[in-house]
Design a protein around this motif. Sequence first.
Motif, mmCIF file in Angstrom:
data_model
loop_
_atom_site.group_PDB
_atom_site.id
_atom_site.type_symbol
_atom_site.label_atom_id
_atom_site.label_comp_id
_atom_site.label_asym_id
_atom_site.label_seq_id
_atom_site.Cartn_x
_atom_site.Cartn_y
_atom_site.Cartn_z
ATOM 1 N N SER A 48 44.684 65.786 19.773
ATOM 2 C CA SER A 48 45.545 64.781 19.479
ATOM 3 C C SER A 48 46.938 65.138 19.856
ATOM 4 C CB SER A 48 45.238 64.326 18.132
ATOM 5 O OG SER A 48 45.477 65.655 17.107
ATOM 6 N N GLU A 49 47.272 66.397 19.876
ATOM 7 C CA GLU A 49 48.795 66.779 20.271
ATOM 8 C C GLU A 49 48.776 67.961 21.256
ATOM 9 O OE1 GLU A 49 51.495 67.282 17.003
ATOM 10 O OE2 GLU A 49 50.430 65.678 15.958
ATOM 11 N N ALA A 50 49.615 68.036 22.075
ATOM 12 C CA ALA A 50 49.684 69.052 22.972
ATOM 13 C C ALA A 50 51.329 69.363 23.541
ATOM 14 C CB ALA A 50 48.774 69.067 24.138
ATOM 15 N N SER A 51 51.884 70.451 23.248
ATOM 16 C CA SER A 51 52.968 70.757 23.844
ATOM 17 C C SER A 51 53.061 72.294 24.249
ATOM 18 C CB SER A 51 54.281 70.493 22.951
ATOM 19 O OG SER A 51 54.138 71.538 21.726
ATOM 20 N N VAL A 52 53.908 72.656 25.329
ATOM 21 C CA VAL A 52 53.866 73.924 25.684
ATOM 22 C C VAL A 52 55.232 74.352 26.025
ATOM 23 C CG1 VAL A 52 53.309 73.203 28.416
ATOM 24 C CG2 VAL A 52 52.996 75.608 27.512
ATOM 25 N N GLU A 53 55.812 75.633 25.878
ATOM 26 C CA GLU A 53 57.014 75.936 26.235
ATOM 27 C C GLU A 53 56.786 77.463 26.870
ATOM 28 O OE1 GLU A 53 59.822 74.415 22.652
ATOM 29 O OE2 GLU A 53 58.917 76.527 22.589
ATOM 30 N N PHE A 54 57.850 78.060 27.652
ATOM 31 C CA PHE A 54 57.597 79.317 28.239
ATOM 32 C C PHE A 54 58.739 80.006 28.041
ATOM 33 C CE2 PHE A 54 54.995 76.269 30.929
ATOM 34 C CZ PHE A 54 54.021 77.130 31.200
ATOM 35 N N PRO A 55 58.873 80.710 26.576
ATOM 36 C CA PRO A 55 60.123 81.213 26.236
ATOM 37 C C PRO A 55 60.156 82.816 27.023
ATOM 38 C CG PRO A 55 58.495 81.288 24.529
ATOM 39 C CD PRO A 55 57.899 80.260 25.551
ATOM 40 N N VAL A 56 61.205 83.251 27.107
ATOM 41 C CA VAL A 56 61.489 84.600 27.565
ATOM 42 C C VAL A 56 61.297 85.717 26.431
ATOM 43 C CG1 VAL A 56 62.953 86.173 28.652
ATOM 44 C CG2 VAL A 56 62.889 84.015 29.694
ATOM 45 N N VAL A 57 60.277 86.677 26.640
ATOM 46 C CA VAL A 57 60.031 87.475 25.630
ATOM 47 C C VAL A 57 60.312 88.923 26.395
ATOM 48 C CG1 VAL A 57 58.452 86.033 24.345
ATOM 49 C CG2 VAL A 57 57.414 87.332 26.277
ATOM 50 N N GLU A 58 60.071 90.034 25.516
ATOM 51 C CA GLU A 58 60.269 91.135 26.016
ATOM 52 C C GLU A 58 59.026 92.285 25.495
ATOM 53 O OE1 GLU A 58 62.799 95.258 24.955
ATOM 54 O OE2 GLU A 58 64.053 93.429 26.033
ATOM 55 N N ARG A 59 58.348 92.917 26.675
ATOM 56 C CA ARG A 59 57.182 93.785 26.422
ATOM 57 C C ARG A 59 57.480 95.196 26.923
ATOM 58 N NH1 ARG A 59 56.013 90.094 23.432
ATOM 59 N NH2 ARG A 59 54.300 88.725 23.446
ATOM 60 N N LYS A 60 57.589 96.218 25.949
ATOM 61 C CA LYS A 60 58.057 97.340 26.367
ATOM 62 C C LYS A 60 59.170 97.599 27.252
ATOM 63 C CE LYS A 60 55.007 99.727 24.028
ATOM 64 N NZ LYS A 60 54.487 98.771 22.918
ATOM 65 N N MET A 67 53.508 81.898 27.687
ATOM 66 C CA MET A 67 53.157 80.569 27.502
ATOM 67 C C MET A 67 52.683 80.471 25.875
ATOM 68 S SD MET A 67 50.029 78.639 29.673
ATOM 69 C CE MET A 67 48.932 77.213 28.745
ATOM 70 N N LYS A 68 53.585 79.383 25.451
ATOM 71 C CA LYS A 68 53.522 79.094 24.060
ATOM 72 C C LYS A 68 52.904 77.548 23.810
ATOM 73 C CE LYS A 68 56.277 79.401 19.577
ATOM 74 N NZ LYS A 68 57.607 79.579 19.159
ATOM 75 N N LEU A 69 51.829 77.628 23.705
ATOM 76 C CA LEU A 69 51.019 76.290 23.617
ATOM 77 C C LEU A 69 50.694 75.978 22.325
ATOM 78 C CD1 LEU A 69 49.562 74.244 25.157
ATOM 79 C CD2 LEU A 69 47.439 75.597 25.313
ATOM 80 N N LYS A 70 50.999 74.834 21.825
ATOM 81 C CA LYS A 70 50.868 74.293 20.613
ATOM 82 C C LYS A 70 49.701 73.044 20.739
ATOM 83 C CE LYS A 70 55.198 75.289 18.589
ATOM 84 N NZ LYS A 70 56.639 74.635 18.165
ATOM 85 N N LEU A 71 48.582 73.158 19.817
ATOM 86 C CA LEU A 71 47.692 72.192 20.197
ATOM 87 C C LEU A 71 47.274 71.757 18.664
ATOM 88 C CD1 LEU A 71 45.281 73.844 22.629
ATOM 89 C CD2 LEU A 71 46.696 72.083 23.111
ATOM 90 N N VAL A 72 46.878 70.235 18.608
ATOM 91 C CA VAL A 72 46.088 69.856 17.514
ATOM 92 C C VAL A 72 45.028 69.193 17.917
ATOM 93 C CG1 VAL A 72 46.179 68.389 15.509
ATOM 94 C CG2 VAL A 72 48.323 69.321 16.309
ATOM 95 N N GLU A 73 43.811 70.018 17.427
ATOM 96 C CA GLU A 73 42.534 69.640 18.330
ATOM 97 C C GLU A 73 41.484 69.845 17.079
ATOM 98 O OE1 GLU A 73 40.979 71.916 21.818
ATOM 99 O OE2 GLU A 73 42.080 73.620 20.922
ATOM 100 N N LYS A 74 40.318 68.985 17.158
ATOM 101 C CA LYS A 74 39.211 69.119 16.293
ATOM 102 C C LYS A 74 38.162 70.259 16.884
ATOM 103 C CE LYS A 74 35.306 66.636 14.904
ATOM 104 N NZ LYS A 74 34.590 65.099 14.905
ATOM 105 N N PRO A 75 38.048 71.326 15.938
ATOM 106 C CA PRO A 75 37.171 72.222 16.530
ATOM 107 C C PRO A 75 35.997 71.879 16.488
ATOM 108 C CG PRO A 75 38.454 72.957 14.669
ATOM 109 C CD PRO A 75 38.531 71.559 14.581
ATOM 110 N N MET A 76 35.106 72.177 17.627
ATOM 111 C CA MET A 76 34.005 71.612 18.204
ATOM 112 C C MET A 76 33.271 72.653 19.143
ATOM 113 S SD MET A 76 35.207 68.387 20.179
ATOM 114 C CE MET A 76 33.314 67.637 20.483
#
Length: 412
Positions: A48-60, A67-76
């Motif tokens: 029912s909802e979906a949005s995505v962002e690609f923030p800059v992060v640091e790893r070591k 990829m920061k994905l926000k979802l509202v979905e029915k588990p099934m």
Amino acid sequence: MKKTMVFDCRVSGVSGDMLVSALVDAGADERAVAEEISRACMALPWCSEASVEFPVVERKGISARMMKLKLVEKPMEIEAKRFLEELEKALEQAELSEKARKLVRRTAGLLVDAEVEVHGGEAKLHELGSADTVADLVGFAKALEELDFLEAESYVTSVLVGGGVVQTGHGEVPVPAPATLEILRRTKIPFIIREGLGELATPTGVALLAGVEAKGCSMATVLKVASVGYGAGRKELEDRANVLRVMLGEPQGLVEELVVLRTNVDDVTGEVLGYALERLMEEGAEDAFIASVLGKKGRPAYLVEVTCQPSKAEKLLKLLVKELGTLGVRVCRCERFRVPRSVEEHVVRLEGEEYPVRVKRGELDGEVVRVKLEFDDVKRAAKAAGKSARVFLEHASYFIRQQQRRREDEQG
């Protein structure tokens, strides 16, 4: 020169979101990719909802996109067949080229086939049935489309898959997870298991590599790099930077991993050998030859050698056994330095007629090192012109050289 991309998965494996993030970091239009992912996920009836962002992060100490994905979905749980049907409906609404759609379908098919093979019958998808999977498939295809790399040659280093056990919807399973291992088995993508690291390669990640037909390569790769992208995984790993690296550019020469098959035979006729050679090339061998040798007990014999991509090795090995009746085939892995080459279309004029001929050009360090006419085209044209292949080849070579000189004079 054909575009080339190399996926470096040696340090922290591969996942779908890491691949998409790496391509965005390498220059794919972030907004276009994000909008396409949201559109595809929202087309699924359980999301029912979906949005995505690609923030800059640091790893070591390494800057990367995540990829920061926000979802509202029915588990099934969803049956594999229905998942493909809903994905197809989502693709109908997508703003993707047909080539990008084909990549999504091909990758989804690999995932579903692997699940069915592992779990049997009407497999129900757990994690793979999530909108998250659709986001990875569509995002990857859209990013390649934005970069104009959908038709690029793809290579991948050995994939570090991790080791140990992982908790899934089917319970606790060994790493690599069964579906991941099945895709690796089918596609012959090289991989490394290292105990204690957990799951570093996901089914979606390896399926995307297989979808672009990535061939195994050494990092002894001479690539004219245009851009580099780093895609971050969601977890912080204690002993390594949790990033995947992609390099985009043009080949200056590539060291790729191949398999060499060899067998000796001393009781096969020349006709059978000749037919076997034809079949080997038809079935995808990179090269094949037969040499006369002196075998044991002084018997005259033949050495049959086949060079092929790892993904073709099993099929060609079986073909050798069936066609030649040999009871043993030696299998060796090797590396081959491949000079970059391109194919040009030319039209050769002879006695008022025109004949299409393809020309292969090999280049190294910006210098043309080899120019060769495609002999199948030469044979076809010679027959149509009523000339011998030798005469037509000499004329075509001269004609194309003259054309090239005229172009250089006009440009100079």
